[in-house]
Design a protein around this motif. Sequence first.
Motif, PDB file in Angstrom:
ATOM      1  N   ILE A 188     -15.504  -1.393  -9.014  1.00 37.79           N
ATOM      2  CA  ILE A 188     -15.366  -0.147  -8.248  1.00 37.79           C
ATOM      3  C   ILE A 188     -14.359   0.782  -8.907  1.00 37.79           C
ATOM      4  O   ILE A 188     -14.577   1.997  -9.009  1.00 37.79           O
ATOM      5  CB  ILE A 188     -14.942  -0.460  -6.803  1.00 37.79           C
ATOM      6  CG1 ILE A 188     -16.072  -1.183  -6.068  1.00 37.79           C
ATOM      7  CG2 ILE A 188     -14.561   0.821  -6.059  1.00 37.79           C
ATOM      8  CD1 ILE A 188     -15.679  -1.687  -4.696  1.00 37.79           C
ATOM      9  N   LYS A 189     -13.248   0.220  -9.375  1.00 37.18           N
ATOM     10  CA  LYS A 189     -12.208   1.041 -10.002  1.00 37.18           C
ATOM     11  C   LYS A 189     -12.737   1.744 -11.249  1.00 37.18           C
ATOM     12  O   LYS A 189     -12.522   2.948 -11.439  1.00 37.18           O
ATOM     13  CB  LYS A 189     -11.003   0.169 -10.351  1.00 37.18           C
ATOM     14  CG  LYS A 189      -9.895   0.899 -11.094  1.00 37.18           C
ATOM     15  CD  LYS A 189      -8.736  -0.031 -11.357  1.00 37.18           C
ATOM     16  CE  LYS A 189      -7.657   0.662 -12.183  1.00 37.18           C
ATOM     17  NZ  LYS A 189      -8.114   0.973 -13.549  1.00 37.18           N
ATOM     18  N   HIS A 190     -13.421   1.004 -12.106  1.00 37.08           N
ATOM     19  CA  HIS A 190     -13.903   1.598 -13.361  1.00 37.08           C
ATOM     20  C   HIS A 190     -15.130   2.468 -13.156  1.00 37.08           C
ATOM     21  O   HIS A 190     -15.369   3.393 -13.941  1.00 37.08           O
ATOM     22  CB  HIS A 190     -14.215   0.491 -14.371  1.00 37.08           C
ATOM     23  CG  HIS A 190     -12.991  -0.171 -14.920  1.00 37.08           C
ATOM     24  ND1 HIS A 190     -12.198   0.411 -15.888  1.00 37.08           N
ATOM     25  CD2 HIS A 190     -12.394  -1.359 -14.618  1.00 37.08           C
ATOM     26  CE1 HIS A 190     -11.175  -0.386 -16.178  1.00 37.08           C
ATOM     27  NE2 HIS A 190     -11.271  -1.464 -15.417  1.00 37.08           N
ATOM     28  N   ARG A 191     -15.888   2.207 -12.095  1.00 37.21           N
ATOM     29  CA  ARG A 191     -17.114   2.991 -11.855  1.00 37.21           C
ATOM     30  C   ARG A 191     -16.819   4.270 -11.091  1.00 37.21           C
ATOM     31  O   ARG A 191     -17.365   5.334 -11.393  1.00 37.21           O
ATOM     32  CB  ARG A 191     -18.120   2.133 -11.080  1.00 37.21           C
ATOM     33  CG  ARG A 191     -19.425   2.858 -10.730  1.00 37.21           C
ATOM     34  CD  ARG A 191     -20.205   3.199 -11.998  1.00 37.21           C
ATOM     35  NE  ARG A 191     -21.477   3.809 -11.680  1.00 37.21           N
ATOM     36  CZ  ARG A 191     -21.642   5.102 -11.397  1.00 37.21           C
ATOM     37  NH1 ARG A 191     -20.581   5.920 -11.406  1.00 37.21           N
ATOM     38  NH2 ARG A 191     -22.833   5.600 -11.131  1.00 37.21           N
ATOM     39  N   PHE A 192     -15.961   4.219 -10.086  1.00 39.72           N
ATOM     40  CA  PHE A 192     -15.748   5.363  -9.206  1.00 39.72           C
ATOM     41  C   PHE A 192     -14.352   5.982  -9.330  1.00 39.72           C
ATOM     42  O   PHE A 192     -14.116   7.069  -8.816  1.00 39.72           O
ATOM     43  CB  PHE A 192     -15.990   4.954  -7.756  1.00 39.72           C
ATOM     44  CG  PHE A 192     -17.387   4.462  -7.496  1.00 39.72           C
ATOM     45  CD1 PHE A 192     -18.446   5.353  -7.401  1.00 39.72           C
ATOM     46  CD2 PHE A 192     -17.649   3.103  -7.398  1.00 39.72           C
ATOM     47  CE1 PHE A 192     -19.745   4.909  -7.170  1.00 39.72           C
ATOM     48  CE2 PHE A 192     -18.942   2.638  -7.166  1.00 39.72           C
ATOM     49  CZ  PHE A 192     -19.996   3.543  -7.058  1.00 39.72           C
ATOM     50  N   VAL A 197       0.825  -1.207   0.000  1.00 39.13           N
ATOM     51  CA  VAL A 197       0.000   0.000   0.000  1.00 39.13           C
ATOM     52  C   VAL A 197       0.862   1.260   0.000  1.00 39.13           C
ATOM     53  O   VAL A 197       0.577   2.224  -0.713  1.00 39.13           O
ATOM     54  CB  VAL A 197      -0.946  -0.003   1.220  1.00 39.13           C
ATOM     55  CG1 VAL A 197      -1.670   1.334   1.342  1.00 39.13           C
ATOM     56  CG2 VAL A 197      -1.953  -1.134   1.109  1.00 39.13           C
ATOM     57  N   SER A 198       1.920   1.255   0.785  1.00 34.80           N
ATOM     58  CA  SER A 198       2.757   2.450   0.892  1.00 34.80           C
ATOM     59  C   SER A 198       3.571   2.709  -0.372  1.00 34.80           C
ATOM     60  O   SER A 198       3.926   3.855  -0.662  1.00 34.80           O
ATOM     61  CB  SER A 198       3.703   2.315   2.094  1.00 34.80           C
ATOM     62  OG  SER A 198       4.595   1.222   1.919  1.00 34.80           O
ATOM     63  N   ALA A 199       3.858   1.656  -1.137  1.00 33.23           N
ATOM     64  CA  ALA A 199       4.711   1.827  -2.318  1.00 33.23           C
ATOM     65  C   ALA A 199       3.927   2.039  -3.607  1.00 33.23           C
ATOM     66  O   ALA A 199       4.433   2.640  -4.551  1.00 33.23           O
ATOM     67  CB  ALA A 199       5.622   0.606  -2.474  1.00 33.23           C
ATOM     68  N   ASP A 200       2.702   1.554  -3.666  1.00 39.03           N
ATOM     69  CA  ASP A 200       1.928   1.608  -4.903  1.00 39.03           C
ATOM     70  C   ASP A 200       1.329   2.994  -5.100  1.00 39.03           C
ATOM     71  O   ASP A 200       0.419   3.398  -4.380  1.00 39.03           O
ATOM     72  CB  ASP A 200       0.818   0.553  -4.869  1.00 39.03           C
ATOM     73  CG  ASP A 200       0.184   0.352  -6.241  1.00 39.03           C
ATOM     74  OD1 ASP A 200       0.456   1.172  -7.143  1.00 39.03           O
ATOM     75  OD2 ASP A 200      -0.565  -0.621  -6.416  1.00 39.03           O
ATOM     76  N   ARG A 201       1.860   3.718  -6.087  1.00 37.55           N
ATOM     77  CA  ARG A 201       1.353   5.054  -6.383  1.00 37.55           C
ATOM     78  C   ARG A 201       0.411   5.036  -7.588  1.00 37.55           C
ATOM     79  O   ARG A 201      -0.110   6.077  -7.984  1.00 37.55           O
ATOM     80  CB  ARG A 201       2.522   6.003  -6.686  1.00 37.55           C
ATOM     81  CG  ARG A 201       3.487   6.192  -5.516  1.00 37.55           C
ATOM     82  CD  ARG A 201       2.835   6.955  -4.384  1.00 37.55           C
ATOM     83  NE  ARG A 201       3.794   7.253  -3.322  1.00 37.55           N
ATOM     84  CZ  ARG A 201       4.015   6.472  -2.293  1.00 37.55           C
ATOM     85  NH1 ARG A 201       3.345   5.318  -2.190  1.00 37.55           N
ATOM     86  NH2 ARG A 201       4.890   6.800  -1.338  1.00 37.55           N
ATOM     87  N   SER A 202       0.182   3.870  -8.180  1.00 41.36           N
ATOM     88  CA  SER A 202      -0.645   3.794  -9.380  1.00 41.36           C
ATOM     89  C   SER A 202      -2.132   3.814  -9.055  1.00 41.36           C
ATOM     90  O   SER A 202      -2.957   4.105  -9.918  1.00 41.36           O
ATOM     91  CB  SER A 202      -0.313   2.529 -10.171  1.00 41.36           C
ATOM     92  OG  SER A 202      -0.601   1.362  -9.411  1.00 41.36           O
ATOM     93  N   LEU A 203      -2.491   3.514  -7.790  1.00 43.37           N
ATOM     94  CA  LEU A 203      -3.889   3.500  -7.381  1.00 43.37           C
ATOM     95  C   LEU A 203      -4.090   4.439  -6.195  1.00 43.37           C
ATOM     96  O   LEU A 203      -3.208   4.579  -5.346  1.00 43.37           O
ATOM     97  CB  LEU A 203      -4.328   2.080  -6.990  1.00 43.37           C
ATOM     98  CG  LEU A 203      -4.297   1.025  -8.095  1.00 43.37           C
ATOM     99  CD1 LEU A 203      -4.605  -0.354  -7.520  1.00 43.37           C
ATOM    100  CD2 LEU A 203      -5.291   1.365  -9.203  1.00 43.37           C
ATOM    101  N   ALA A 204      -5.255   5.053  -6.137  1.00 43.13           N
ATOM    102  CA  ALA A 204      -5.563   5.966  -5.044  1.00 43.13           C
ATOM    103  C   ALA A 204      -5.548   5.211  -3.715  1.00 43.13           C
ATOM    104  O   ALA A 204      -5.997   4.069  -3.626  1.00 43.13           O
ATOM    105  CB  ALA A 204      -6.930   6.609  -5.272  1.00 43.13           C
ATOM    106  N   LEU A 205      -5.038   5.873  -2.672  1.00 48.62           N
ATOM    107  CA  LEU A 205      -4.976   5.247  -1.357  1.00 48.62           C
ATOM    108  C   LEU A 205      -6.373   4.866  -0.872  1.00 48.62           C
ATOM    109  O   LEU A 205      -6.563   3.806  -0.267  1.00 48.62           O
ATOM    110  CB  LEU A 205      -4.318   6.205  -0.354  1.00 48.62           C
ATOM    111  CG  LEU A 205      -4.222   5.699   1.093  1.00 48.62           C
ATOM    112  CD1 LEU A 205      -3.395   4.421   1.168  1.00 48.62           C
ATOM    113  CD2 LEU A 205      -3.613   6.771   1.988  1.00 48.62           C
ATOM    114  N   SER A 206      -7.359   5.724  -1.144  1.00 48.81           N
ATOM    115  CA  SER A 206      -8.728   5.434  -0.712  1.00 48.81           C
ATOM    116  C   SER A 206      -9.254   4.160  -1.364  1.00 48.81           C
ATOM    117  O   SER A 206      -9.967   3.370  -0.735  1.00 48.81           O
ATOM    118  CB  SER A 206      -9.645   6.609  -1.039  1.00 48.81           C
ATOM    119  OG  SER A 206      -9.639   6.881  -2.436  1.00 48.81           O
ATOM    120  N   LEU A 207      -8.899   3.933  -2.624  1.00 46.87           N
ATOM    121  CA  LEU A 207      -9.324   2.726  -3.325  1.00 46.87           C
ATOM    122  C   LEU A 207      -8.670   1.492  -2.700  1.00 46.87           C
ATOM    123  O   LEU A 207      -9.327   0.465  -2.492  1.00 46.87           O
ATOM    124  CB  LEU A 207      -8.959   2.824  -4.806  1.00 46.87           C
ATOM    125  CG  LEU A 207      -9.217   1.570  -5.658  1.00 46.87           C
ATOM    126  CD1 LEU A 207     -10.677   1.169  -5.600  1.00 46.87           C
ATOM    127  CD2 LEU A 207      -8.774   1.812  -7.099  1.00 46.87           C
TER     128      LEU A 207
END
Length: 242
Positions: A230-234, A181-191
Motif C-alpha cells: 500500500i505504501k509503495h503503490r498509493f 501515531v501522534s509522534a510519527d511524522r514520517s508517514l501520512a496519518l491516513s496511511l
Amino acid sequence: MDHQLDQHTAVKETLPTVFGYLGIGIAFGVVGRASGFSPWLVLFMSLFIYAGSAQFITVSLLVSHSPIISIVLATFLVNARMILLSLTIAPYFKQASLAKNIFLGTLLTDESFALGMNKLNFTQGRLNFPWFNTVNLLAYATWNIATLIGALIGNYIADPQQLGLDFAIIAMFIGLLYLQVSADRSLALSLQLLMIGLTLALSYFGAVFIPSNLLIIVVTIVGCSCGVFIKHRFYPGQTTSH
C-alpha cells in the motif's frame, strides 16, 4: 552520550508502561497462587519464563498435568513473535557486542519493542544499548515484583477477573499506539490509520480460522506485507526516517 538515549531518559519514558506490567503481573501471581503453586514457584516462573501469556498457559498446562514437551512447544509458539521483533531491532545495534545483543533479545517484550519503535521518531532513527537495556531491565523488575505481590495476596482474592486487571495490558497498548501515531511524522496519518484498521480486521477475521498461538505471527507477516504494498503503490512519496 545523547541525552535522549541515556538511562535517566529511559526510566522516565518507561514509567507510563509500568502500570500495565503491574496489572497483568499481579493477575498472573493471583492465578498462579490460586492454581496451587507457592509464591516462590510463581516468582520463579516469572524470573525464568518471563512471558505473560505463555506463563498463564504454562500454569494451566501444569495444572492439567500435560507432558513437559507440550508445555515447551506451547510456550515457544506463543512467543515465536519475539523472533520477528528481535530481527526488527537488531539492525540498530550492529555496533554492540554479541553478548549485548543476546541480552537485549532475552529481555525484549512487546512493550519495550513498542517504546523503542516510538523512540525512533525522536532520535533520527537511532537506538543504543544503555537506553534499551534500561527499558528492558525496568520492565523485568516490575513484572517480577508484580508477580510476587499477586502471589502473596492470591489467597485473599477469589476471582481476579473482578478486579479488571486483565484489561491493564490492553489499555497500555492503546496508549502506546496513540503515542506512536501522534509522534510519527514520517508517514501520512491516513496511511497509519488505514494500517491500524487493516490490522484490526485481520485480527478479527483471522481469529475465526487461525489458532490463537499463531494469530499474532500471521497477522504481523500479512499486515506488514500489505503495508509495504500500500505504501509503495498509493504513497510513493513517503519515506521513513528509520
